[in-house]
Design a protein around this motif. Structure first.
Motif, short mmCIF file in Angstrom:
data_model
loop_
_atom_site.label_atom_id
_atom_site.label_comp_id
_atom_site.label_asym_id
_atom_site.label_seq_id
_atom_site.Cartn_x
_atom_site.Cartn_y
_atom_site.Cartn_z
N LYS A 106 0.82 -1.22 0.00
CA LYS A 106 0.00 0.00 0.00
C LYS A 106 0.86 1.27 0.00
CE LYS A 106 -0.54 0.06 5.06
NZ LYS A 106 0.33 1.21 5.28
N ASP A 107 2.12 1.15 0.37
CA ASP A 107 3.00 2.31 0.45
C ASP A 107 3.64 2.67 -0.88
OD1 ASP A 107 2.40 2.35 3.12
OD2 ASP A 107 4.32 1.53 3.79
N TYR A 108 3.42 1.86 -1.92
CA TYR A 108 4.10 2.09 -3.19
C TYR A 108 3.09 2.03 -4.34
CZ TYR A 108 8.11 1.18 -0.24
OH TYR A 108 9.03 1.23 0.79
N PRO A 109 2.96 3.10 -5.09
CA PRO A 109 1.97 3.12 -6.17
C PRO A 109 2.21 2.07 -7.25
CG PRO A 109 2.72 5.34 -5.66
CD PRO A 109 3.62 4.39 -4.91
N THR A 110 3.49 1.78 -7.53
CA THR A 110 3.83 0.81 -8.57
C THR A 110 4.86 -0.18 -8.04
OG1 THR A 110 5.71 2.04 -9.50
CG2 THR A 110 3.50 2.61 -10.31
N PHE A 111 4.99 -1.28 -8.76
CA PHE A 111 6.00 -2.27 -8.39
C PHE A 111 7.39 -1.67 -8.52
CE2 PHE A 111 9.06 -5.43 -10.04
CZ PHE A 111 9.24 -6.14 -8.87
N ASP A 112 7.61 -0.89 -9.56
CA ASP A 112 8.94 -0.31 -9.75
C ASP A 112 9.32 0.62 -8.60
OD1 ASP A 112 11.28 -0.02 -11.63
OD2 ASP A 112 10.70 2.08 -11.41
N ASP A 113 8.34 1.30 -8.02
CA ASP A 113 8.64 2.15 -6.86
C ASP A 113 9.16 1.31 -5.70
OD1 ASP A 113 7.82 4.50 -8.12
OD2 ASP A 113 5.73 4.22 -7.51
N ALA A 114 8.53 0.17 -5.48
CA ALA A 114 8.96 -0.71 -4.39
C ALA A 114 10.33 -1.31 -4.68
CB ALA A 114 7.93 -1.81 -4.17
N LEU A 115 10.52 -1.76 -5.92
CA LEU A 115 11.81 -2.35 -6.30
C LEU A 115 12.94 -1.32 -6.20
CD1 LEU A 115 13.54 -4.62 -7.46
CD2 LEU A 115 12.75 -3.95 -9.75
N SER A 116 12.69 -0.13 -6.67
CA SER A 116 13.71 0.92 -6.61
C SER A 116 14.08 1.25 -5.18
CB SER A 116 13.22 2.17 -7.34
OG SER A 116 13.01 1.91 -8.71
N ALA A 117 13.07 1.30 -4.29
CA ALA A 117 13.33 1.60 -2.88
C ALA A 117 14.19 0.51 -2.26
CB ALA A 117 12.01 1.73 -2.12
N PHE A 118 13.92 -0.74 -2.60
CA PHE A 118 14.72 -1.83 -2.05
C PHE A 118 16.15 -1.79 -2.57
CE2 PHE A 118 16.39 -6.18 -2.38
CZ PHE A 118 16.38 -6.55 -1.04
N LEU A 119 16.32 -1.59 -3.87
CA LEU A 119 17.67 -1.60 -4.45
C LEU A 119 18.51 -0.42 -3.98
CD1 LEU A 119 16.84 -2.69 -8.12
CD2 LEU A 119 17.92 -4.07 -6.33
N ALA A 120 17.85 0.62 -3.48
CA ALA A 120 18.59 1.79 -3.00
C ALA A 120 19.12 1.61 -1.59
CB ALA A 120 17.69 3.02 -3.05
N ASP A 121 18.83 0.50 -0.94
CA ASP A 121 19.29 0.29 0.42
C ASP A 121 20.82 0.23 0.47
OD1 ASP A 121 20.01 -1.26 2.94
OD2 ASP A 121 17.84 -1.10 3.19
N PRO A 122 21.44 0.97 1.39
CA PRO A 122 22.92 0.98 1.48
C PRO A 122 23.52 -0.40 1.74
CG PRO A 122 21.98 2.78 2.76
CD PRO A 122 20.83 1.92 2.34
N ALA A 123 22.75 -1.31 2.32
CA ALA A 123 23.28 -2.65 2.61
C ALA A 123 23.64 -3.42 1.35
CB ALA A 123 22.27 -3.45 3.44
N LEU A 124 23.14 -2.96 0.20
CA LEU A 124 23.43 -3.66 -1.05
C LEU A 124 24.67 -3.13 -1.75
CD1 LEU A 124 19.85 -4.11 -2.57
CD2 LEU A 124 21.23 -5.75 -1.29
N ALA A 125 25.37 -2.19 -1.14
CA ALA A 125 26.62 -1.69 -1.72
C ALA A 125 27.61 -2.85 -1.87
CB ALA A 125 27.22 -0.61 -0.83
N GLY A 126 28.09 -3.05 -3.08
CA GLY A 126 29.00 -4.17 -3.35
C GLY A 126 28.29 -5.47 -3.59
N HIS A 127 26.96 -5.47 -3.57
CA HIS A 127 26.20 -6.70 -3.80
C HIS A 127 25.10 -6.46 -4.82
CE1 HIS A 127 28.17 -8.88 -0.53
NE2 HIS A 127 28.02 -7.80 0.22
N ALA A 128 25.39 -5.70 -5.84
CA ALA A 128 24.39 -5.45 -6.88
C ALA A 128 24.00 -6.78 -7.54
CB ALA A 128 24.95 -4.49 -7.92
#
Length: 410
Positions: A106-128
């Motif tokens: 409910k917090d994300y209008p589109t799937f891409d919004d949710a995916l982009s928010a997840f991929l932007a997490d700093p914990a994924l630095a070096g783990h793309a």
């Protein structure tokens, strides 16, 4: 001869030498049932050599993008989207969960919004992640799933275009099917012991909100199982005994058609419970036969012995699912096993172990008990995350897939 595999960076191509393939020997099977599903011959040395070579090239390419190869997986339901990134080892097997997040849809209008928010997490630095797989609670067509309740569309092509990720979209029960072959023995409860034939067909069914069904067949071209989705649970229910026939008549009068799913899912358990109260009121003296219980309450009352009607309803329900497991075994000659998944069975194991499920599966009154059914193992899957396991397997397959995106130049 060269095998050319699309690289992980846009417009790049990786080429490796490959010996000329040999024609494999034809497969034969005996007319006797125990040999029908004998193990298929192993992949040719040529195919194995190609796989090893491609695997090494892909791993080297990925190591230039991040510290180690990683895959993105997600289980997308109506309420939450569960994202994970897994780090893989040098043979492309999961070694560490890098990050897991539950994002409210409910917090994300589109799937891409949710995916982009997840991929932007700093914990994924070096783990793309280098590939992705998404399991969706809805039908998938041409690599996309539209979840009408959310207004979300999960599309492989859009993910590739916006995030540079090779992706696959699959139905959530299809994901369960891909998870079954990688389950450890500790995640299985055996209801009927028989040898599991290597590379033989498997069947999966899962009573829950509905009744999911799928079959797995070994694909020599990819060296793994391929899941074939099914809508078999919408076929007409085949009752056994007078009480199940009366149940079928009651459901048919109510709904116009009694499918297996209408008596073999969570709502089916409730339907059976209500039927018993209206069909045989004298069997339950002093009971409030007008009480309306949900499936969880019916199961709880059956297990603690507080409601005989609930106990009978649960036993009938388990028998119906066991019979449908047997039907799937007969249709597919699934000597690789039949696997009952979903959240209901693990919560009622005391009644499952009582034997009604196995008896309905084996169907000793049938002449096919000795010919077929007794040779097929039956399991209950205890791992609740089997769908995520299957989704992860599909993401990993994308990293060294040959069949769909390999061009051969001679």
């Amino acid at each position: 001869m060269l095998v050319c595999v699309p690289g992980l960076h846009p417009k790049s191509v990786l080429c490796v030498p490959l010996p000329h393939p040999r024609t494999p020997a034809p497969r034969r099977c005996s007319a006797h049932f125990p040999q029908l599903s004998a193990a298929a011959p192993p992949a040719s040395r040529t195919r194995l050599a190609a796989r090893r070579s491609i695997h090494g090239t892909i791993t080297a390419s990925m190591s230039r993008r991040s510290s180690s190869p990683s895959v993105l997986v997600a289980d997308i339901g109506g309420t939450n989207a569960r994202f994970q990134v897994w780090q893989l080892d040098d043979v492309l097997r999961p070694s560490r969960l890098v990050l897991e997040k539950f994002l409210p849809t409910k917090d994300y209008p589109t799937f891409d919004d949710a995916l982009s928010a997840f991929l932007a997490d700093p914990a994924l630095a070096g783990h793309a992640p280098q590939s992705a797989a998404f399991a969706c609670a809805g039908p998938v067509a041409r690599g996309a799933c539209t979840m009408t309740n959310l207004g979300w569309t999960i599309d492989e092509a859009e993910v590739a275009a916006r995030h540079g990720l090779r992706a696959t979209v699959l139905n959530d029960f299809e994901a369960v099917g891909y998870g079954v072959p990688v389950l450890p023995e500790s995640a299985l409860l055996t209801l009927h012991h028989a040898p599991v034939q290597d590379r033989a067909p498997k069947a999966v069914l899962g009573p829950g909100t509905g009744l999911g069904e799928a079959q797995l067949f070994w694909d020599e071209a990819v060296g793994n199982y391929r899941v074939c989705a099914s809508e078999g649970s919408h076929a007409t229910f085949a009752p056994r005994g007078w009480k199940q026939r009366a149940l079928q008549a009651a459901v048919q009068a109510e709904r116009g058609h009694c499918s297996v799913e209408r008596v073999g899912c969570g709502d089916g358990l409730r339907r059976i419970y209500d039927f018993l109260g209206s069909d045989e009121p004298s069997q339950y003296p002093g009971r409030d036969l007008g009480a309306k219980l949900d499936p969880a309450a019916i199961s709880a009352a059956a297990l603690d012995g507080s409601d005989p009607r609930a106990a009978e309803a649960l036993d009938i329900f388990l028998s119906i699912v066991g019979a449908e497991a047997g039907h799937m075994a007969l249709r597919g000659l699934t000597t690789g096993g039949v696997y009952i998944c979903g959240g209901i069975f693990p919560k009622v194991l005391d009644r499952v172990r009582a034997g009604g499920v196995a008896e309905a599966f084996l169907w000793r009154d049938s002449r096919f008990h000795d010919k077929v059914l007794k040779h097929i193992p039956l399991f209950v899957v205890l791992e609740e995350k089997v769908g995520l396991l299957g989704t992860r397997e599909q993401a990993i397959r994308l990293l060294h897939q040959q069949a769909e995106d390999v061009s051969i130049a001679t």
